[in-house]
Design an enzyme around this catalytic site. Structure first.
Site, PDB file in Angstrom:
ATOM      1  N   HIS A 178      -1.768  17.025 -26.966  1.00 55.44           N
ATOM      2  CA  HIS A 178      -1.171  18.346 -26.710  1.00 55.44           C
ATOM      3  C   HIS A 178      -2.020  18.777 -25.547  1.00 55.44           C
ATOM      4  O   HIS A 178      -1.364  19.326 -24.613  1.00 55.44           O
ATOM      5  CB  HIS A 178      -1.363  19.451 -27.680  1.00 55.44           C
ATOM      6  CG  HIS A 178      -0.919  20.752 -27.442  1.00 55.44           C
ATOM      7  ND1 HIS A 178       0.550  20.645 -27.727  1.00 55.44           N
ATOM      8  CD2 HIS A 178      -1.463  21.888 -27.522  1.00 55.44           C
ATOM      9  CE1 HIS A 178       0.848  21.738 -27.452  1.00 55.44           C
ATOM     10  NE2 HIS A 178      -0.327  22.547 -27.183  1.00 55.44           N
ATOM     11  N   GLU A 198      10.708 -12.149   0.372  1.00 55.03           N
ATOM     12  CA  GLU A 198       9.219 -11.980   0.536  1.00 55.03           C
ATOM     13  C   GLU A 198       8.453 -13.229   0.524  1.00 55.03           C
ATOM     14  O   GLU A 198       7.350 -13.231   0.478  1.00 55.03           O
ATOM     15  CB  GLU A 198       8.831 -11.305  -0.893  1.00 55.03           C
ATOM     16  CG  GLU A 198       9.475 -11.927  -2.050  1.00 55.03           C
ATOM     17  CD  GLU A 198       9.203 -11.177  -3.238  1.00 55.03           C
ATOM     18  OE1 GLU A 198       8.217 -10.213  -3.433  1.00 55.03           O
ATOM     19  OE2 GLU A 198      10.060 -11.195  -4.446  1.00 55.03           O
ATOM     20  N   ASN A 213       4.708  -6.846   0.998  1.00 59.77           N
ATOM     21  CA  ASN A 213       3.469  -6.996   0.412  1.00 59.77           C
ATOM     22  C   ASN A 213       3.409  -8.767   0.331  1.00 59.77           C
ATOM     23  O   ASN A 213       2.368  -9.074   0.819  1.00 59.77           O
ATOM     24  CB  ASN A 213       3.240  -6.369  -0.801  1.00 59.77           C
ATOM     25  CG  ASN A 213       3.413  -4.825  -0.781  1.00 59.77           C
ATOM     26  OD1 ASN A 213       3.354  -4.229   0.297  1.00 59.77           O
ATOM     27  ND2 ASN A 213       3.524  -4.143  -1.873  1.00 59.77           N
ATOM     28  N   ASP A 214       4.294  -9.257  -0.242  1.00 60.23           N
ATOM     29  CA  ASP A 214       4.044 -10.351  -0.714  1.00 60.23           C
ATOM     30  C   ASP A 214       4.357 -11.480   0.490  1.00 60.23           C
ATOM     31  O   ASP A 214       3.492 -12.295   0.822  1.00 60.23           O
ATOM     32  CB  ASP A 214       5.012 -11.002  -1.671  1.00 60.23           C
ATOM     33  CG  ASP A 214       4.542 -10.864  -2.885  1.00 60.23           C
ATOM     34  OD1 ASP A 214       5.373 -10.592  -4.092  1.00 60.23           O
ATOM     35  OD2 ASP A 214       3.258 -10.680  -3.320  1.00 60.23           O
ATOM     36  N   ARG A 221      -3.716 -10.642  -1.578  1.00 55.14           N
ATOM     37  CA  ARG A 221      -3.973  -9.143  -1.533  1.00 55.14           C
ATOM     38  C   ARG A 221      -4.853  -8.395  -2.609  1.00 55.14           C
ATOM     39  O   ARG A 221      -5.136  -7.125  -2.392  1.00 55.14           O
ATOM     40  CB  ARG A 221      -2.530  -8.233  -1.143  1.00 55.14           C
ATOM     41  CG  ARG A 221      -1.634  -8.594  -2.223  1.00 55.14           C
ATOM     42  CD  ARG A 221      -0.453  -7.822  -2.059  1.00 55.14           C
ATOM     43  NE  ARG A 221       0.707  -8.387  -2.897  1.00 55.14           N
ATOM     44  CZ  ARG A 221       1.128  -7.178  -3.648  1.00 55.14           C
ATOM     45  NH1 ARG A 221       1.095  -5.993  -3.784  1.00 55.14           N
ATOM     46  NH2 ARG A 221       2.529  -7.674  -4.546  1.00 55.14           N
ATOM     47  N   CYS A 256      10.960  -2.825   1.576  1.00 54.01           N
ATOM     48  CA  CYS A 256      10.618  -2.054   0.305  1.00 54.01           C
ATOM     49  C   CYS A 256       9.180  -2.414  -0.042  1.00 54.01           C
ATOM     50  O   CYS A 256       8.846  -2.007  -1.088  1.00 54.01           O
ATOM     51  CB  CYS A 256      11.239  -2.713  -0.716  1.00 54.01           C
ATOM     52  SG  CYS A 256      11.156  -4.242  -1.452  1.00 54.01           S
TER      53      CYS A 256
END
Lengths: 85, 547
Positions: free
Chosen positions: B191, B433, B456-457, B467, B504
Site C-alpha cells: 500500500h 545491429e 548498442n549491439d 558492453r 533505436c
C-alpha cells in the site's frame, strides 16, 4: 454441477480486489463453488484460500459450481472473469 | 554520512528530515480461559467494532485521497467478512481454551504463512494487510479503539522510516508533509509503495535493519530510482542532489516548451521521434513525454518471469492493448529477442559461453517456428487495432529476412482462410545491429519497409567490446568512426531503396550526437521516454540533411 475453464489475461492475475469480488458472487449464491489452478483447489467463497493459489496472468483456472442456482452463478462468475480478468 | 541501499518502489528524489515510525504492537499474552462461549462472543464483538473502524478509515481516506487508495480498506473489510480469519480464530479458542488475543495472533500467523508459501511478491505483500487487520482486532479487543483515527504530527518534508507500513499507519500520516518513504522491508505492491507512486514521491524498500540506528530529525536524501538513502549527507551528496533537482526542473521546463511541437529540423525535414519501452506499464510514459510513436517495443516482457510460454491469445490481448492505447500512432514491436542479458524460464535456455553472440533473436525464432508463429499470429491479429509495424532483431543474412517474411505471408494466408482480419498495410522492418547487416544493407533494403539501427549491439560487435564488461568501458565508443561509417552506409542504402531508417539504441538519446545522426541520414530516432523532449529540442535546432 456446472464446470468451465478460463485463462487469466489480467497482468496482475487474481489479486485482492477480484478475489474479494468473486468471493462476494459465490457467497450470494446457494452453491458450493470451487476454483482450481495448477493442481490445487480453493473455496471461491474464501478470499485467503483464493489468494494462496496465487493465480497469475496466463494461468488457466477451472470453476466448479454445485447447487440450486448453479447455472445462474456460473454465468455471473464467467461474466466477471471475462470483463475484469 | 551513512548510505543505505534498498530497492526502488517509487522513483523521484527528495530531501527531508527523518521520522521513524515504530511498530508498537506487543505480542499477545496467552491465557487459558474457562468460559469459551463468552470468549467467542468477545471475539465476535471485536470483529464488528473493527469492521466499523475500518469503515471509518475508508471514509476518511476517500475525503483526502482517491478511491484507489481507499480501496485497501474495503479489502480489509472483505478479509474480515471472509470467514477464514474469524473461523480460524474461533477454532483455536475452542480447541485450546485460550483468550481471543492469542487466537487472533495465531490465526494471523497461519494465514500469513499460507501467503508466504506462494513465494509470489504480490501475495507476500498481502501479509502486511493481515498484520494490519490483526492489530486492529487486538486494539478492539483491548478496548483502546480509536487509536486509528488519531493523526500523527509531522514537520514539512518528512522522510518516513519504518520496518513496514500498514495501510492504517499510512492513513494516519499527513500526506502533505511527506517527502519520501523508506522501509526496512516491504514490497513494490504494498500500500505504501502504491501510495508513494500516486503521490509521485520516492519510496525505497528493503534497506534492511537500520531503524534502531537512526535518529529522528536527521537530514536525509532519498534517491528513488537508485534505491539509495544518504543519511546526514556530505557536501558531494548534497551537490549531486542539487544537480539532479536542476535536471528535473530543466526537463519540466522543456516539457512546457516543447510538448505538442513537431520534430522538424531547421532545413524542414520532419523526423519521427519515437520512444523505446519494454512493458505495458511504461505506455503512459510514451504519451506523458509526447513521443510521436513507439520505435521499439521490446516484446520480451511477455516471456520473462513465466513458467509457461505466453500463448497466442495472451499475446494478442497484450498487443491489442498497446495498439489501442497508442490510438493510431505508429507502434513498432520487435519480435522475441531473448538471450544475452535477458533470460526466460519458459524458453528452457541452456547456459551459453557467449550469449550476446549466441542463440537469440531471429535465429532462435526461426529455429522454434511454433513459438515464432504464435507471436506473429498474435501480432497480425492485433494489427487491426492500430498502426502496427513488426521488426526482426539480430539479422545477419538475407536468408533470415526472406524466411521470416515468408512466415508472415503464410500466416496472413491462414488468417484470411479463417476470416480473421489483419492489417493488410502492416509494415515489416529489421534491426540493423550487426556489422554484417550494415555491410549488406544494400541487399536487405529492397526486402523490407524500414531499418532500425540498434546502436548498442552494433557498437559492441563492431568494436569487439562487451558492453556489460566494465573493464573495457573506455573502448566502448559510440562515436567511433567505424560505427559512424556503418550507420552512414546503412542510411544511404536505405534511402537508395526508398525506405526510412531509424536509430533505436542509446546513441539516439545522446543529445551530443543528434546533429551527427541527422547528418548521417537518420529519419527516425527512438529513445527512452524521458529523453524525447530533450532530443526534440536538439532536432529543432539542428541543420538536418536532405540525403
Amino acid at each position: 454441477m456446472k464446470e468451465f475453464t478460463y485463462k487469466i489475461n489480467d497482468e496482475i492475475g487474481i489479486h485482492a480486489r477480484p478475489a474479494g469480488n468473486l468471493a462476494k458472487i459465490a457467497k450470494e449464491s446457494e452453491c458450493d463453488v470451487t476454483i482450481s489452478s495448477k493442481g490445487k483447489n480453493a473455496d471461491l467463497k474464501k478470499i485467503f484460500s483464493v489468494l494462496s493459489l496465487a493465480v497469475k496472468c496466463g494461468d488457466e483456472i477451472k470453476i466448479t459450481v454445485d447447487g440450486r442456482d448453479e447455472a445462474e452463478t456460473a454465468e455471473k462468475i464467467k461474466k466477471y472473469l471475462t470483463e475484469k480478468l | 554520512m551513512d548510505i543505505l541501499q534498498g530497492v526502488c518502489a517509487s522513483g523521484g528524489i527528495a530531501v527531508g528530515r527523518i521520522k521513524v515510525i515504530k511498530d508498537e504492537s506487543k505480542p499477545a499474552q496467552k491465557r487459558t480461559i474457562q468460559n469459551v462461549p463468552a470468549e467467542i462472543e468477545r471475539l465476535k464483538n471485536a470483529v464488528e467494532i473493527t469492521k466499523e473502524q475500518i469503515g471509518k478509515l475508508y471514509e476518511k481516506t476517500l475525503e483526502s485521497a482517491t478511491e484507489e487508495e481507499a480501496e485497501i480498506f474495503q479489502i480489509h473489510i472483505m478479509m474480515l467478512e471472509d470467514g477464514s480469519l474469524t473461523e480460524c480464530c474461533e477454532s483455536i479458542i475452542y480447541e485450546q481454551s485460550v483468550n481471543a488475543e492469542y487466537a487472533v495472533t495465531e490465526a494471523a500467523d497461519i494465514l500469513s504463512a499460507a501467503l508466504l508459501d506462494t513465494k509470489d511478491d504480490y501475495m507476500m505483500g498481502r501479509t502486511t494487510d493481515i498484520e494490519d487487520i490483526k492489530n486492529e482486532l487486538l486494539s478492539a479487543l483491548s478496548g483502546e479503539g480509536n487509536k486509528l483515527n488519531s493523526e500523527m504530527f509531522l514537520e514539512e518534508n518528512t522522510v518516513i522510516f519504518a520496518h513496514d507500513l500498514t495501510p492504517s499507519q499510512t492513513v494516519r500520516l499527513d500526506k502533505n508533509k511527506i517527502a519520501a518513504f523508506v522501509t526496512e522491508q516491504g514490497t513494490k505492491n504494498s500500500h505504501a509503495a502504491i501510495l508513494a507512486r500516486t503521490m509521485k514521491i520516492p519510496s525505497i524498500i528493503g534497506v534492511g535493519n537500520c531503524i534502531n540506528n537512526i535518529i529522528n530529525g536527521e537530514e536525509c536524501i532519498v534517491n528513488g530510482e537508485e534505491g539509495t538513502v544518504f543519511i546526514s549527507p556530505d557536501e558531494k551528496a548534497k551537490s549531486d542532489f542539487n544537480k539532479q533537482m536542476a535536471n528535473i526542473e530543466q526537463r519540466e521546463q522543456a516539457l512546457l516548451k516543447l510538448k505538442g511541437k513537431p520534430s522538424i529540423t531547421k532545413n524542414g525535414k520532419r523526423i519521427k521521434l519515437y520512444a523505446n519501452i519494454g512493458s505495458i506499464e511504461d505506455l503512459k510514459k510514451v504519451t506523458d513525454n509526447d513521443a510521436e510513436g513507439i520505435g521499439l517495443f521490446r516484446s520480451e516482457f511477455l516471456y520473462i518471469g513465466r513458467h509457461e510460454l505466453p500463448d497466442e491469445e495472451t499475446q494478442f490481448k497484450a498487443y491489442k492493448k498497446v495498439l489501442e492505447y497508442m490510438q493510431g500512432k505508429e507502434t513498432i514491436i520487435r519480435t522475441l529477442d531473448i538471450g544475452a542479458d535477458k533470460t526466460a524460464e519458459c524458453l528452457k535456455q541452456t547456459k551459453e559461453e557467449n550469449p550476446a553472440m549466441g542463440y537469440r533473436g531471429i535465429r532462435m525464432c526461426l529455429d522454434n517456428k511454433e513459438i515464432f508463429t504464435a507471436q506473429l499470429r498474435a501480432l497480425l491479429r492485433a494489427s487491426v487495432y492500430g498502426k502496427l509495424s513488426i521488426m526482426f532483431p539480430m539479422i545477419v543474412s538475407k536468408e533470415e529476412v526472406i524466411t521470416a517474411i515468408k512466415m508472415v505471408e503464410d500466416i496472413k494466408c491462414c488468417l484470411k482462410e479463417d476470416n480473421i482480419p489483419y492489417d493488410e498495410n502492416i509494415k515489416i522492418g529489421i534491426m540493423i545491429e550487426t556489422p554484417a547487416a550494415a555491410l549488406i544493407s544494400d541487399e536487405l533494403a529492397p526486402l523490407v519497409d524500414f531499418f532500425s539501427i540498434g546502436t548498442n549491439d552494433l557498437v559492441q560487435y563492431t568494436l569487439a567490446c562487451d558492453r556489460q564488461n566494465h573493464k573495457v568501458d573506455n573502448i566502448y565508443n559510440q562515436s567511433h568512426s567505424a560505427v559512424l561509417q556503418l550507420i552512414k552506409t546503412t542510411c544511404h542504402n536505405a534511402h537508395t531503396s526508398g525506405i526510412w531508417v531509424g536509430i533505436c539504441g542509446e546513441m539516439a538519446a545522446d543529445t551530443n550526437m543528434t546533429e551527427t545522426l541527422l547528418e548521417l541520414g537518420a529519419d527516425e530516432l527512438s529513445v527512452s521516454p524521458s529523453y524525447v523532449l530533450p532530443v526534440r529540442e536538439r532536432i529543432i535546432n539542428s541543420g538536418g540533411n536532405h540525403a
